[in-house]
Design a protein around this motif. Structure first.
Motif, PDB file in Angstrom:
ATOM      1  N   GLU A 105      39.572  48.294  95.818  1.00 28.85           N
ATOM      2  CA  GLU A 105      37.863  48.297  95.247  1.00 28.85           C
ATOM      3  C   GLU A 105      37.005  47.479  94.492  1.00 28.85           C
ATOM      4  OE1 GLU A 105      39.850  52.642  94.300  1.00 28.85           O
ATOM      5  OE2 GLU A 105      40.605  51.577  92.760  1.00 28.85           O
ATOM      6  N   HIS A 106      38.150  46.094  94.196  1.00 29.89           N
ATOM      7  CA  HIS A 106      37.197  45.068  93.321  1.00 29.89           C
ATOM      8  C   HIS A 106      36.271  44.283  95.107  1.00 29.89           C
ATOM      9  CE1 HIS A 106      36.975  41.515  90.963  1.00 29.89           C
ATOM     10  NE2 HIS A 106      37.541  40.848  91.964  1.00 29.89           N
ATOM     11  N   GLN A 107      37.201  44.495  95.785  1.00 28.29           N
ATOM     12  CA  GLN A 107      36.575  44.378  96.829  1.00 28.29           C
ATOM     13  C   GLN A 107      35.358  44.332  97.011  1.00 28.29           C
ATOM     14  OE1 GLN A 107      39.181  42.848 100.253  1.00 28.29           O
ATOM     15  NE2 GLN A 107      37.355  42.679 101.332  1.00 28.29           N
ATOM     16  N   GLY A 108      35.889  45.722  97.029  1.00 26.44           N
ATOM     17  CA  GLY A 108      34.388  46.486  98.036  1.00 26.44           C
ATOM     18  C   GLY A 108      33.393  47.018  96.871  1.00 26.44           C
ATOM     19  N   LYS A 109      33.715  46.814  95.790  1.00 24.77           N
ATOM     20  CA  LYS A 109      32.763  46.707  94.731  1.00 24.77           C
ATOM     21  C   LYS A 109      31.419  45.570  94.656  1.00 24.77           C
ATOM     22  CE  LYS A 109      33.561  50.374  92.499  1.00 24.77           C
ATOM     23  NZ  LYS A 109      32.384  51.241  92.453  1.00 24.77           N
ATOM     24  N   LEU A 110      32.270  44.080  94.889  1.00 19.04           N
ATOM     25  CA  LEU A 110      31.471  42.504  95.130  1.00 19.04           C
ATOM     26  C   LEU A 110      31.054  42.715  95.967  1.00 19.04           C
ATOM     27  CD1 LEU A 110      31.374  40.158  93.080  1.00 19.04           C
ATOM     28  CD2 LEU A 110      33.654  41.931  92.702  1.00 19.04           C
ATOM     29  N   TYR A 111      31.009  43.290  97.148  1.00 19.50           N
ATOM     30  CA  TYR A 111      30.525  43.109  98.478  1.00 19.50           C
ATOM     31  C   TYR A 111      29.045  44.148  98.607  1.00 19.50           C
ATOM     32  CZ  TYR A 111      33.756  41.495 102.500  1.00 19.50           C
ATOM     33  OH  TYR A 111      34.516  40.739 103.338  1.00 19.50           O
ATOM     34  N   ALA A 112      29.530  44.797  97.962  1.00 23.34           N
ATOM     35  CA  ALA A 112      28.510  45.948  97.852  1.00 23.34           C
ATOM     36  C   ALA A 112      27.310  45.753  96.364  1.00 23.34           C
ATOM     37  CB  ALA A 112      28.502  47.649  96.579  1.00 23.34           C
ATOM     38  N   ILE A 113      27.851  43.995  95.530  1.00 26.13           N
ATOM     39  CA  ILE A 113      27.079  43.919  94.329  1.00 26.13           C
ATOM     40  C   ILE A 113      26.324  42.748  95.034  1.00 26.13           C
ATOM     41  CG2 ILE A 113      26.982  42.213  92.571  1.00 26.13           C
ATOM     42  CD1 ILE A 113      29.009  44.157  91.689  1.00 26.13           C
ATOM     43  N   ARG A 165      28.890  35.182  97.498  1.00 30.56           N
ATOM     44  CA  ARG A 165      28.670  35.430  98.274  1.00 30.56           C
ATOM     45  C   ARG A 165      29.735  34.650  98.662  1.00 30.56           C
ATOM     46  NH1 ARG A 165      28.633  33.144 103.726  1.00 30.56           N
ATOM     47  NH2 ARG A 165      28.235  31.026 103.002  1.00 30.56           N
ATOM     48  N   LYS A 166      30.770  33.278  98.376  1.00 29.66           N
ATOM     49  CA  LYS A 166      31.981  32.335  98.514  1.00 29.66           C
ATOM     50  C   LYS A 166      32.441  33.512  97.757  1.00 29.66           C
ATOM     51  CE  LYS A 166      29.608  27.905  99.963  1.00 29.66           C
ATOM     52  NZ  LYS A 166      29.498  26.646  98.902  1.00 29.66           N
ATOM     53  N   TYR A 167      32.862  33.971  96.752  1.00 29.37           N
ATOM     54  CA  TYR A 167      33.806  34.847  95.882  1.00 29.37           C
ATOM     55  C   TYR A 167      33.928  35.689  96.905  1.00 29.37           C
ATOM     56  CZ  TYR A 167      35.885  37.449  92.748  1.00 29.37           C
ATOM     57  OH  TYR A 167      36.993  37.526  92.197  1.00 29.37           O
ATOM     58  N   THR A 168      33.013  36.519  97.436  1.00 28.51           N
ATOM     59  CA  THR A 168      33.582  38.351  97.780  1.00 28.51           C
ATOM     60  C   THR A 168      33.804  37.108  99.092  1.00 28.51           C
ATOM     61  OG1 THR A 168      31.013  38.239  96.199  1.00 28.51           O
ATOM     62  CG2 THR A 168      32.654  39.705  98.124  1.00 28.51           C
ATOM     63  N   LEU A 169      33.449  36.979  99.876  1.00 33.21           N
ATOM     64  CA  LEU A 169      34.070  36.351 101.499  1.00 33.21           C
ATOM     65  C   LEU A 169      35.847  36.247 100.693  1.00 33.21           C
ATOM     66  CD1 LEU A 169      30.900  34.700 103.472  1.00 33.21           C
ATOM     67  CD2 LEU A 169      31.884  36.849 103.383  1.00 33.21           C
ATOM     68  N   SER A 170      36.197  34.666  99.963  1.00 32.38           N
ATOM     69  CA  SER A 170      37.024  34.351 100.033  1.00 32.38           C
ATOM     70  C   SER A 170      38.091  35.494  99.776  1.00 32.38           C
ATOM     71  CB  SER A 170      37.398  33.460  98.622  1.00 32.38           C
ATOM     72  OG  SER A 170      36.696  34.143  97.438  1.00 32.38           O
ATOM     73  N   LEU A 171      37.941  37.141  98.568  1.00 28.84           N
ATOM     74  CA  LEU A 171      38.848  38.293  98.823  1.00 28.84           C
ATOM     75  C   LEU A 171      39.544  38.293  99.942  1.00 28.84           C
ATOM     76  CD1 LEU A 171      35.997  39.469  95.807  1.00 28.84           C
ATOM     77  CD2 LEU A 171      38.234  38.211  95.344  1.00 28.84           C
ATOM     78  N   SER A 172      38.544  38.324 100.882  1.00 29.92           N
ATOM     79  CA  SER A 172      39.301  39.338 102.541  1.00 29.92           C
ATOM     80  C   SER A 172      39.371  38.096 103.320  1.00 29.92           C
ATOM     81  CB  SER A 172      38.087  39.750 102.955  1.00 29.92           C
ATOM     82  OG  SER A 172      36.992  39.367 102.902  1.00 29.92           O
ATOM     83  N   GLY A 173      39.384  36.643 102.622  1.00 29.89           N
ATOM     84  CA  GLY A 173      39.939  34.807 103.937  1.00 29.89           C
ATOM     85  C   GLY A 173      38.580  35.495 104.750  1.00 29.89           C
ATOM     86  N   LEU A 174      37.218  36.048 104.667  1.00 26.27           N
ATOM     87  CA  LEU A 174      36.249  35.031 105.981  1.00 26.27           C
ATOM     88  C   LEU A 174      36.069  34.376 105.646  1.00 26.27           C
ATOM     89  CD1 LEU A 174      35.173  38.402 105.394  1.00 26.27           C
ATOM     90  CD2 LEU A 174      36.092  37.984 107.480  1.00 26.27           C
TER      91      LEU A 174
END
Length: 326
Positions: free
Chosen positions: A102-110, A142-151
């Motif tokens: 959910e944390h990752q999803g919220k950051l994607y939305a932000i 963006r870099k932090y958000t993508l790092s959460l999923s390893g992208l």
């Protein structure tokens, strides 16, 4: 003679000034301070990410307001308090009780809101210019958000002849039900595609509509959407190949919106649900999850299009334009 005229002119101006000040003073009697709440659990993120969020988001989306003096004076304070309470319904960084997913999803939305220029609100940054988001800020988020999923930003190179299904096949024998009563169905795979979209997360999103929703679109009769309308957004990860071909890869989730004005009164007549992964596990622990996590964004950003983000291209007509201008 001139001095007499001058005195007569000054007197009405003084009376008007005193009247305005009196009204202003009376308004302060009805000026209720913003209800203060403690920080239950603050979002955890790298220092540079927190600095951006605290500077540009926390004043509205947290329990830690640092308001300017003019934000606290009526009637401005009325609008400020209303906006803050509504913002915290959508997202509250001081009540961050979310799982890692959910944390990752919220950051994607932000990140999506920042990249699209929708947050912070333009009217807010006009009075608070220091809260403006820069391109450097967006890149940090963006870099932090993508790092959460390893992208990463590198392309995936795979065999273009590899068989990749566009639908998930390992569905449970008994379809799951969301806490608010919306049941998953794979019937949408045979429905008409009404729109498509993609996001920075390298996903492919196909939006389907059932017969009732499609008819509403074709007749431009979706203000409001008729009961029985079902919209499904199915999301896959993109698979990129050396020759530039892009295909739908791993299934991510299926997002349902079911219109029932009598059943879903708390969420503008829409039943929201999201089923993720190969096991199609539903989002939310109680029926109130959609009120807390879904309708707040849809109400704020898509109210004029019937609470649907992806309006079909066919409906870009004069009638829709007039509705958006209201």
């Amino acid at each position: 003679m001139d001095s007499v005229k001058k005195k007569r002119t000054v007197k009405p101006i003084a009376i008007i000034f005193l009247a305005v000040m009196a009204i202003f003073a009376v308004l302060q009697l009805f000026n209720k301070p913003l209800e203060g709440k403690p920080v239950a659990k603050k979002i955890e993120a790298p220092r540079e990410v927190l600095a951006i969020l605290e500077n540009s988001c926390f004043n509205c989306h947290s329990n830690e307001q640092k308001l300017s003096w003019y934000d606290k004076i009526a009637p401005v304070s009325w609008a400020v308090n209303k906006d803050i309470n509504r913002a915290k319904e959508v997202l509250n960084f001081s009540e961050w009780n979310y799982s890692a997913g959910e944390h990752q999803g919220k950051l994607y939305a932000i990140l999506n809101m920042m990249q699209s220029g929708k947050m912070p609100l333009h009217e807010y940054t006009l009075l608070h210019p220091s809260a403006k988001i820069t391109e450097k800020d967006i890149e940090t988020i963006r870099k932090y958000t993508l790092s959460l999923s390893g992208l990463t930003s590198t392309k995936q190179e795979k065999d273009p002849h590899q068989s990749i299904g566009t639908h998930h096949n390992s569905t449970p024998a008994k379809f799951p039900v969301s806490p608010n009563g919306v049941q998953y169905t794979d019937a949408f795979k045979n429905w008409k595609v009404i729109s498509m979209s993609t996001l920075f997360d390298h996903s492919i999103r196909v939006i389907y509509g059932n017969d009732i929703a499609v008819k509403a679109i074709e007749t431009e009769n979706f203000h409001p959407w008729p009961d029985g309308s079902i919209i499904v957004k199915s999301v896959w990860k993109q698979e990129n190949f050396a020759d530039g071909e892009v295909r739908a890869g791993e299934f991510v989730n299926a997002q349902f919106m079911v219109k029932d004005a009598h059943k879903y009164t708390d969420t503008e007549g829409w039943g929201f649900a999201k089923f993720s992964g190969t096991d199609l596990h539903p989002t939310g622990k109680t029926a109130s999850f959609a009120k807390e996590s879904c309708i707040a964004c849809h109400r704020q950003l898509a109210e004029k299009t019937g609470y649907l983000f992806d309006v079909p291209m066919k409906v870009n007509t004069e009638r829709l334009i007039k509705n958006l201008e209201k």
